[in-house]
Design a protein around this motif. Structure first.
Motif: not given
Length: 755
Positions: A562-572
């Motif tokens: 979930a590391h990259d997905e969390l960053r991606q989701a928060a950025a989106e």
């Protein structure tokens, strides 16, 4: 540690009694070895492998609802196993569906591994569809005994439910509102700390999994909405500025008293009391009156009893319109017409307090509506705003469809986990079928139990599992060599070893669990067929094959979890929020003449971004460090992900409230000030989004800190109406959220870090 052993010991007693009773009944009482195998593994599947959260009675209720699913899985696995290709296709489909069932909440997610086992077991030799009756009989017996044991044996005390937590927080909010409505019109330090503690008790991370309202149904959604609104209410009450001059004004006092009454009534409703209709109406009327008075010229003094109501607003006690009650925002009654610059006579400090009190009223009205829906469902009596509570009148299958569709994409961690485990299980079944791997069931089971959401975690788990399996294989080989074919030895040893394995394994970790389970399965299969010491060799080979398959797919399919997905989701999320902020600011500044370019679709996009970010954050918190320690908190300290989620919620709520009709106009200076502050907030959101985004052209850098001088409203234009202060209050709260997101320094990279 002692408490951990007590919990696992109670579960071990129940599983051992059920598994041994079912196995011995069919193996030695009725001479039905097939039914004995399925009775044992059915109870082990849901009692040992599955991790259904909750108390024994809650787990029993979940297992009872899953009975038809268990029968279907055994039947489908039996008929598809006769050919390798059909068994492989079935493994892919069933593996994905059971993995993706985690979108339904903690209980389906916890039950999924056990259900996977109930499909894996009949997918391997012997391929005997004619024995389906025995298989179903054994499965049904094992599950029935498991349900009875969970409900009746060694019952566990249940933690406070989420409704009870929300009710306690509601009473705390009522107490705080009552204090703010009476001299000295301020909260003491202990009151503020109590509000903070009540708010934290509603955070998902502090709530046991079984009590979290995470399902897609109306009541679960409404209960989650209740918690969020209650937290917002407590935060707004704790931050309410001290009234200028020491007197808050009769309209403000009336609203705060109504908030106290509604919060208390909502707490009673959450305790199975009646719908808080009357207190809701009282607060809606008081809020409408304060809004009208705040938007109109202030009277020179309070009217004498019996005098006419002040100009520009309804008299106290005048019923609000049905639309006002339904939306909970009778906020713009008496506002100036668009294009006018009629300024109230209240000083800016008073108007700021009015705006803050109106936000408190909004949060209380939302809390009451959500709580009524959570308790009474579609029979709720409080008026419901269809925009904010869109799910209230939606058919349950459609709510499930909304949840599934929201996660049906590669950016969802639920989708990623389902794809990863489905492909790994399919590969294991293909290898077992093509190479005729002896006891291929064990290889597939190893793939299921050892595959993790990150490559680091998978590799760490596999190393421990192989070491444990090797130790267990040595013990197994020695036991089989000494006992030979004397099944009485294995029959006596099985329940003792099972009790030990299910008590120690969950506490000591995966290495111990695999080693103890290796001996356990040997004791079981030694009673079903003549054993040899080579059974330990086969077990070791199967675990090695299953581990290798799990490692390969852990490396190929989203290896960082979930590391990259969390960053991606928060950025989106922040990108979408920035669009809403700009559009809302432009619409408010233009008096409604400027249509928000995002509109309803923009709000839906932001809502979906919030959902994906919440699911990624939940998984991120559950993933341990690369070296097998506790969940990684270092990165969470560097970036406050919870503040990012709250920024998304606050953007949605504030935008809907400010754009509620009828539109009100701002003067030129006020409009310019609102537009400027909105652009600054949106720009700051985009800067933080760019720093978080792992897919940006440049690597994600440190999250930019916000200059404290930027937090706060711009220079106040003279004669600004109440809508200006409401908008500025909303934007200031977003700046506060953004300030909490940013921490000093970037996130740590791979490798060990200090706690």
């Amino acid at each position: 540690m002692a408490a951990d052993y007590a919990v696992s010991g109670r579960r071990a007693v129940r599983v051992t009694l059920v598994a041994a009773a079912g196995f011995y009944l069919f193996r030695y009482g009725l001479d039905r070895p097939v039914a004995a195998t399925y009775a044992l593994f059915a109870s082990v599947a849901l009692g040992g492998l599955a991790r259904i959260p909750g108390t024994g009675r809650q787990r029993a209720a979940t297992a009872l609802r899953l009975l038809p699913v268990c029968w279907l899985l055994v039947a489908v696995g039996t008929f598809l196993s006769v050919r390798t290709w059909s068994a492989v296709v079935g493994m892919l489909a069933v593996g994905f569906m059971l993995g993706f069932a985690a979108v339904g909440g903690p209980r389906p997610a916890g039950a999924a591994p056990g259900l996977q086992l109930l499909y894996i077991l009949p997918s391997f030799p012997p391929y005997a569809p004619a024995t389906l009756g025995e298989r179903l009989a054994g499965t049904s017996t094992g599950l029935a005994l498991f349900i009875a044991a969970e409900a009746l044996i060694l019952p566990e005390p249940g933690p406070p439910s989420y409704r009870a937590r929300a009710a306690h927080a509601g009473r705390t909010a009522a107490h705080c509102a009552a204090l703010l409505a009476a001299p000295p019109y301020a909260l003491t330090g202990p009151d503020i700390r109590a509000a903070g503690e009540s708010s934290r008790s509603l955070r998902p991370l502090t709530v046991p999994e079984a009590e979290r309202p995470a399902g897609p149904g109306v009541r679960d959604r409404a209960l989650a909405h209740t918690g969020l609104a209650t937290r917002t209410l407590l935060s707004r009450l704790a931050q309410l500025p001290v009234p200028p001059g020491g007197e808050p004004g009769s309209e403000v006092t009336a609203v705060l008293r109504a908030v106290a009454g509604l919060a208390a009534a909502t707490a009673d409703c959450l305790g199975n009391g009646p719908s808080p209709v009357t207190p809701y109406e009282h607060l809606a009327v008081a809020r409408a009156h304060l809004s009208a008075v705040s938007a109109a010229p202030a009277p020179a003094r309070d009217p004498a009893p019996g005098a006419p109501a002040p100009t520009g607003g309804p008299a106290p006690g005048t019923p609000a319109t049905a639309g006002d009650l339904a939306s909970g925002t009778a906020a713009t009654a008496g506002d100036p017409a668009p294009g006018t610059a009629r300024a109230p006579d209240f000083p800016p400090a008073v108007l700021r307090r009015h705006a803050a009190v109106l936000e408190i009223a909004d949060a209380a009205l939302t809390m009451a509506t959500a709580a009524d829906l959570a308790v009474h469902g579609r029979r709720a009596a409080v008026p419901v705003a269809q925009g904010r509570f869109w799910y209230a009148g939606t058919w349950t299958p459609l709510l499930w469809w909304h949840r599934v569709r929201g996660h049906a994409g590669r950016r969802s961690v639920f989708f990623q986990n389902a794809v990863r485990i489905a492909l790994a299980l399919t590969a294991a079944r293909l290898v077992a079928g093509v190479d005729t791997l002896p006891h291929g069931f064990w290889a597939t089971l190893a793939t299921l139990t050892l595959t993790r959401t990150t490559m680091d975690e998978t590799w760490h788990t596999i190393r421990l599992a192989l070491a444990g399996t090797l130790a267990g294989a040595l013990v197994t080989a020695g036991t089989l060599s000494l006992a030979g074919t004397d099944t009485a030895v294995y029959a006596v040893a099985l329940p003792v070893w099972m009790l030990f394995a299910f008590t120690v394994g969950p506490v000591k970790g995966v290495g111990w669990a695999q080693g103890l389970f290796t001996v356990l399965v040997a004791l079981v299969f030694a009673q079903l067929a003549p054993p040899t010491w080579r059974l330990a060799e086969v077990r070791m080979l199967d675990v090695l094959v299953g581990s290798a398959i799990g490692a390969v797919f852990g490396l190929l399919a989203w290896p960082r979890g979930a590391h990259d997905e969390l960053r991606q989701a928060a950025a989106e999320l922040l990108r979408r929020a920035a669009e809403i902020v700009v559009a809302t600011g432009a619409s408010v500044a233009g008096g409604g003449a400027v249509t928000a370019p995002s509109g309803v679709s923009g709000h839906r996009s932001l809502h979906r971004a919030v959902v994906l970010a919440e699911s990624a954050y939940a998984q991120f918190q559950s993933e341990p460090t690369p070296f097998g320690g506790m969940p990684s908190r270092t990165a969470a300290r560097r970036v406050d992900w919870q503040a990012a989620l709250m920024a998304g919620h606050h953007t949605l709520w504030g935008s809907v409230r400010l754009l509620a009709p009828p539109p009100a106009g701002l003067g030129r200076s006020a409009a310019d000030s609102v537009s400027g502050l909105g652009d600054r907030v949106a720009g700051r959101m985009l800067l933080i989004s760019a720093a978080l985004d792992p897919g940006a052209d440049t690597p994600a850098g440190p999250v930019p800190l916000i200059d404290p001088a930027l937090v706060g409203s711009a220079a106040e234009p003279p004669g600004a109406p109440r809508l200006y202060y409401a908008t500025v209050s909303w934007l200031d709260s977003l700046l506060t959220d953004l300030t909490r997101i940013a921490r000093a320094g970037p996130e740590p990279g791979p490798g060990p870090h200090p706690p």
